[in-house]
Design a protein around this motif. Structure first.
Motif, short mmCIF file in Angstrom:
data_model
loop_
_atom_site.label_atom_id
_atom_site.label_comp_id
_atom_site.label_asym_id
_atom_site.label_seq_id
_atom_site.Cartn_x
_atom_site.Cartn_y
_atom_site.Cartn_z
N VAL A 1 5.29 -8.19 10.82
CA VAL A 1 4.89 -9.45 10.17
C VAL A 1 6.03 -9.97 9.31
N PHE B 1 -2.75 -9.55 5.79
CA PHE B 1 -1.58 -10.40 6.02
C PHE B 1 -1.73 -11.79 5.44
N ILE C 1 -1.71 8.12 3.39
CA ILE C 1 -2.43 6.85 3.20
C ILE C 1 -1.57 5.91 2.36
N ASN C 2 -0.47 5.45 2.88
CA ASN C 2 0.27 4.40 2.18
C ASN C 2 1.13 3.68 3.19
N SER C 3 1.94 2.75 2.72
CA SER C 3 2.60 1.88 3.68
C SER C 3 3.90 2.45 4.22
N THR D 1 0.91 1.42 9.41
CA THR D 1 0.96 0.35 8.42
C THR D 1 2.38 -0.15 8.23
N LEU E 1 3.42 -2.30 11.22
CA LEU E 1 2.79 -3.63 11.20
C LEU E 1 3.45 -4.52 10.16
N TYR E 2 3.67 -3.95 8.97
CA TYR E 2 4.30 -4.74 7.92
C TYR E 2 5.69 -5.21 8.36
N ASN F 1 7.40 -4.87 2.64
CA ASN F 1 6.08 -5.11 2.07
C ASN F 1 6.27 -5.32 0.58
N ASN F 2 5.52 -6.24 0.03
CA ASN F 2 5.77 -6.62 -1.35
C ASN F 2 4.49 -7.17 -1.94
N ALA G 1 -4.58 1.95 2.62
CA ALA G 1 -3.31 2.29 3.24
C ALA G 1 -2.36 1.11 3.18
N PHE G 2 -2.89 -0.10 3.35
CA PHE G 2 -2.03 -1.28 3.31
C PHE G 2 -1.70 -1.68 1.87
N TYR H 1 4.00 -2.44 -5.89
CA TYR H 1 4.98 -1.62 -5.19
C TYR H 1 5.66 -2.45 -4.11
N ILE I 1 9.11 3.75 -0.91
CA ILE I 1 8.31 2.88 -1.76
C ILE I 1 8.99 2.75 -3.11
N ASN J 1 3.64 5.05 6.38
CA ASN J 1 3.32 5.71 7.64
C ASN J 1 3.57 4.77 8.82
N ASP K 1 -1.41 0.43 -0.68
CA ASP K 1 -0.80 1.54 -1.41
C ASP K 1 -1.62 2.01 -2.60
N THR L 1 7.81 -1.91 -0.41
CA THR L 1 8.23 -0.97 0.62
C THR L 1 9.53 -1.47 1.24
#
Lengths: 277, 171
Positions: A54, B21, A40-42, A47, A50-51, A113-114, B66-67, A122, A158, A44, B69, A124
């Motif tokens: 985008v 997003f 369950i974090n970015s 997520t 998708l990040y 991701n930021n 999940a998005f 965190y 991360i 996987n 963290d 990514t």
């Protein structure tokens, strides 16, 4: 038995609440340390993917700034080239230099991701263990330090950014090499940090540069920020000061992960010494 | 019935995308952060069974986690929110009215009821969320101001979207 069933059925909302609340709190407490970070974090597939997509889009919006910072860095590196120095000794001998051995290498990575607006932030990045990234490595960018790698997946990792309650890096004043440590200011301002525990006989002044020390994860002398306020109330006997951070964490696009070739040796030695005590 | 499921599914997906997003990047003065995604839980039909309601809230929270963290943080707050929702609805809505009032939206229930509903549920959710996130008493004034200002922002966005999708009630 039947009465018990009726009782539970009558107040089922409450019992369901208890069950779900406990399970989510268990997840929160167990995985929040990131030691055993679950899926369950970015990092996987869903997520992270998708990040990444985008982020492609966002990348276009800040092309100009990225360009500028790269051009600046190019200029800075070019001034360090041998070709840009004037040689004033006439007899020039070629010496094969064996004194220097490469200690740090860098792996460039893209931020996918930021965040800067929460109390624990965190980042990514799109490089993972397959590219040679390991837990505990430092992360820098062209204008200063970024943070520390805390969780590594095969293709992504991360980074716990400096904007995190638990982030603490050894730092020093650039001029007189007085050591302290840098941490994030406690009012969630992404441009402010505190330099703490500097010895009392240091005489810092406003605008003085703060850089990483020899004891940090980073090579010494990486910029962190500039002293912006000398009088802050944080308690303690040593000097504390406010630092305006050099990096704009909201606009990070590309970072470099610092690989210290001697980190393992150092960690091994220190562990051994601890065992001997 | 199928239409209800489809609408809620679309709402689920679009709110996640909007939250992750767009709203994730918005913060006013380091204090006010909107969490609009909880509107999905607020707008589920009255007749949703409790088990399904809790399961959907948990799922929503875990996906947002999940998005963001933060495994478990939003899930815990969403489950609390679902419980407060059940209490609030059981106190304020008569059980007979379910046939012609399927969903607690602004256009169905009226501005005043929806405002109270959104306000109380948002306050409960945000209070739990911010305090669980920081989890220390030393920063209580700062946490409380974040909680109040974020709640105002979230409720504002909820009312805004409520009026945006306002449909005149058929008599």
């Amino acid at each position: 038995m039947r009465n018990l069933w009726i009782f539970i059925n009558k107040y089922n909302a409450f019992f369901l609440f208890i069950i779900f609340e406990i399970s989510s709190l268990v997840i929160y407490i167990k995985y929040n340390s990131f030691q055993k970070a679950s899926f369950i974090n970015s990092t996987n597939k869903i997520t992270g993917g998708l990040y990444a997509q985008v982020n492609e889009l966002y990348g276009y919006l800040s092309l100009r700034e990225t360009n500028d910072s790269l051009a600046k860095e190019n200029a800075r590196l070019r001034t360090q080239l041998k070709a840009s120095f004037y040689v004033d000794s006439v007899n020039k001998k070629q010496v094969k230099d064996t004194i220097y051995k490469q200690q740090y290498t860098y792996i460039e990575a893209k931020v996918i991701n930021n965040s800067t607006n929460r109390s624990n932030n965190y980042i990514t990045i799109d490089r993972g263990s397959l590219q040679g990234i390991g837990k505990g490595m430092g992360v820098i960018c062209s204008s200063g330090i970024v943070g520390k790698v805390v969780f590594v997946g095969p293709h992504m990792s991360i980074v716990q950014s400096l904007l995190h309650k638990d982030s603490r890096f050894s730092a020093m004043l650039a001029k007189n090499h007085e050591i302290g440590y840098i941490e994030w200011a406690d009012d969630l301002d992404p441009h402010k940090g505190y330099l703490k525990d500097v010895s009392n006989n240091a005489q810092p002044h406003l605008g003085e540069e703060v850089v990483t020390s020899e004891f940090s994860l980073f090579p010494a002398g990486i910029p962190i920020g500039k002293v912006s306020n000398l009088h802050i109330k944080t308690g303690g006997y040593a000097l504390n000061m406010e630092v305006k951070l050099a990096v704009d964490y909201g606009k990070l696009q590309y970072v470099d992960v610092v690989v210290n070739k001697f980190a393992e040796e150092q960690a091994g030695l220190e562990a051994q010494q601890k065992k001997n005590e | 019935m199928n239409r209800v499921i489809l609408i809620n599914f679309l709402r689920f997906i679009s709110l996640i995308f909007l939250q992750v997003f767009l709203l994730k990047n918005i913060t006013l003065y380091n204090l006010s952060t909107p969490y609009l995604y909880i509107m999905f839980i607020l707008l589920l039909p009255f007749e949703t069974p409790n088990l399904l309601l809790f399961a959907l809230s948990f799922l929503m929270g875990i996906i947002i986690d999940a998005f963001y963290d933060t495994p478990g943080l939003h899930a815990a707050s969403c489950v609390l929110l679902a419980f407060v929702r059940i209490l609030f609805i059981s106190v304020t809505v008569q059980k007979d009215g379910f046939d012609n009032e399927p969903e607690p939206t602004l256009s169905v229930m009226g501005t005043r009821w929806f405002f109270t509903y959104a306000l109380i549920l948002t306050l409960a959710h945000h209070f739990f969320l911010f305090n669980l996130e920081v989890f220390r008493l030393s920063e209580i004034p700062f946490t409380l101001s974040r909680f109040v200002l974020s709640s105002i922002f979230t409720v504002f966005l909820m009312l805004l979207s409520g009026f945006l999708f306002y449909r005149k009630r058929k008599r």
